[in-house]
Design a protein around this motif. Sequence first.
Motif, PDB file in Angstrom:
ATOM      1  N   ARG A 182      -6.023  -5.261   4.529  1.00 25.58           N
ATOM      2  CA  ARG A 182      -5.493  -4.618   3.325  1.00 25.58           C
ATOM      3  C   ARG A 182      -4.008  -4.913   3.087  1.00 25.58           C
ATOM      4  NH1 ARG A 182      -9.064  -0.940   1.483  1.00 25.58           N
ATOM      5  NH2 ARG A 182      -7.475   0.219   0.315  1.00 25.58           N
ATOM      6  N   LYS A 183      -3.634  -6.146   3.348  1.00 21.71           N
ATOM      7  CA  LYS A 183      -2.263  -6.559   3.064  1.00 21.71           C
ATOM      8  C   LYS A 183      -2.186  -8.084   2.955  1.00 21.71           C
ATOM      9  CE  LYS A 183      -1.257  -5.910   7.980  1.00 21.71           C
ATOM     10  NZ  LYS A 183      -0.466  -5.103   8.939  1.00 21.71           N
TER      11      LYS A 183
ATOM     12  N   GLU B 207      -5.378  -4.637  -1.309  1.00 20.44           N
ATOM     13  CA  GLU B 207      -6.451  -3.846  -0.688  1.00 20.44           C
ATOM     14  C   GLU B 207      -7.727  -4.661  -0.510  1.00 20.44           C
ATOM     15  OE1 GLU B 207      -6.575  -3.451  -5.073  1.00 20.44           O
ATOM     16  OE2 GLU B 207      -5.021  -3.175  -3.547  1.00 20.44           O
TER      17      GLU B 207
END
Length: 393
Positions: A338-339, A333
């Motif tokens: 967010r990956k 996050e």
Amino acid sequence: MTFFNDTSLLPIVYELLHNLALLYTFISLFMPMITKGCLEYNPLKIHTKGVLFFSILALVSMLMPIRFTQIPDAAIDLRIAIIILTSSYLGPLNAFCVGVATIVFRILLGGLGWIPWVPAALLSGPVAFAVIKRVNKRPGGMIMASITCTAVSMTILAVASHNLDVFSYFSPAVHPDNFIKIFFALAICNSMAAVAYDRAIKSILIRQQNYHELRLKADTDGMTGLYNHNRFQYEIGQAINSAQKSKSPLCLLMLDLDYFKEYNDNLGHQAGDALLKEAAKIFLESIRPKDIAARYGGEEFAIILPDCSEYEAVKISERIREKFEQNPFYGREKMPKRKVTISIGIACYLGDSTDKNTLIQKADAALYSAKRTGRNKSVVYSPYRNVCFMAKS
């Protein structure tokens, strides 16, 4: 020094030690060459190299018989010890095969009069296996197996001596003293040989195992468990040579974790190390058994895909990329979008004069293109006009 008052023991001891020394040398020199230091026990599989090694060892032992000065016709050899060793290391099936080889050798060397050896040769392996398994301790098991197999062999030959003149010199009915002397000499010699050769073979196997472990440590990246950079360079060279000879395709993937520095800065180096280990796990789960994954350096990895078309390489690459994109990595996050993602460059050897450095440079160029054009993508290097294009599985 006499044996049962009238048989001199010194010549027998001398010839036994001579045989042990020569066969010990043979084991030390040729076992690593023939078996590659590997004797794999499998009760249902014939270990071809192991059977070859022990069969040659049995032949050598038959070519160096131990003779009795007081019994002119008598001679013993250490073939029973060889069958026992085969049974111990490779199981009864392989010992049966070596027993068959000793039958052939014995008949070729001594004529058809040695037909009675057939049942003894075929029974010795299973009998030795059963005894060693029951005793379950070395060297006691080897000694008990030697005595038992000698007893079986001598019993069979004793029965045959009633009908075959070739064995009359130790017939228990005609020459009981000769029979007892030969039995004890054979049991003692085979016991000593089985124990001595067992230790020699175990010593070689231990050295081979230690070498294998040291070689594995030298070739393996301590963090991820994958091959390290040096081993990668060796493997890519071998893969290209093989592809040239077989005229088969070969592909190389260069992979780089996106924003790895930011991941380390935000979550710490321990989290970064854990991410590298998880990445290695994903690679191994995604590739084929014959493919080779390595840590190229830092957060960069390489995967060699032998006998692999460009289409199949793209499928493997995209499978890896998608697994990264979908994996719930710790701290993702805090990463862009967010990956945790990965960029992959793909280059293929197409049967031309490409060497390993050129292939690596092409895969690097494709990887650089993937990083420069947005990351989280697979890019294929094209041999036409040296351009790269994004891959789609």
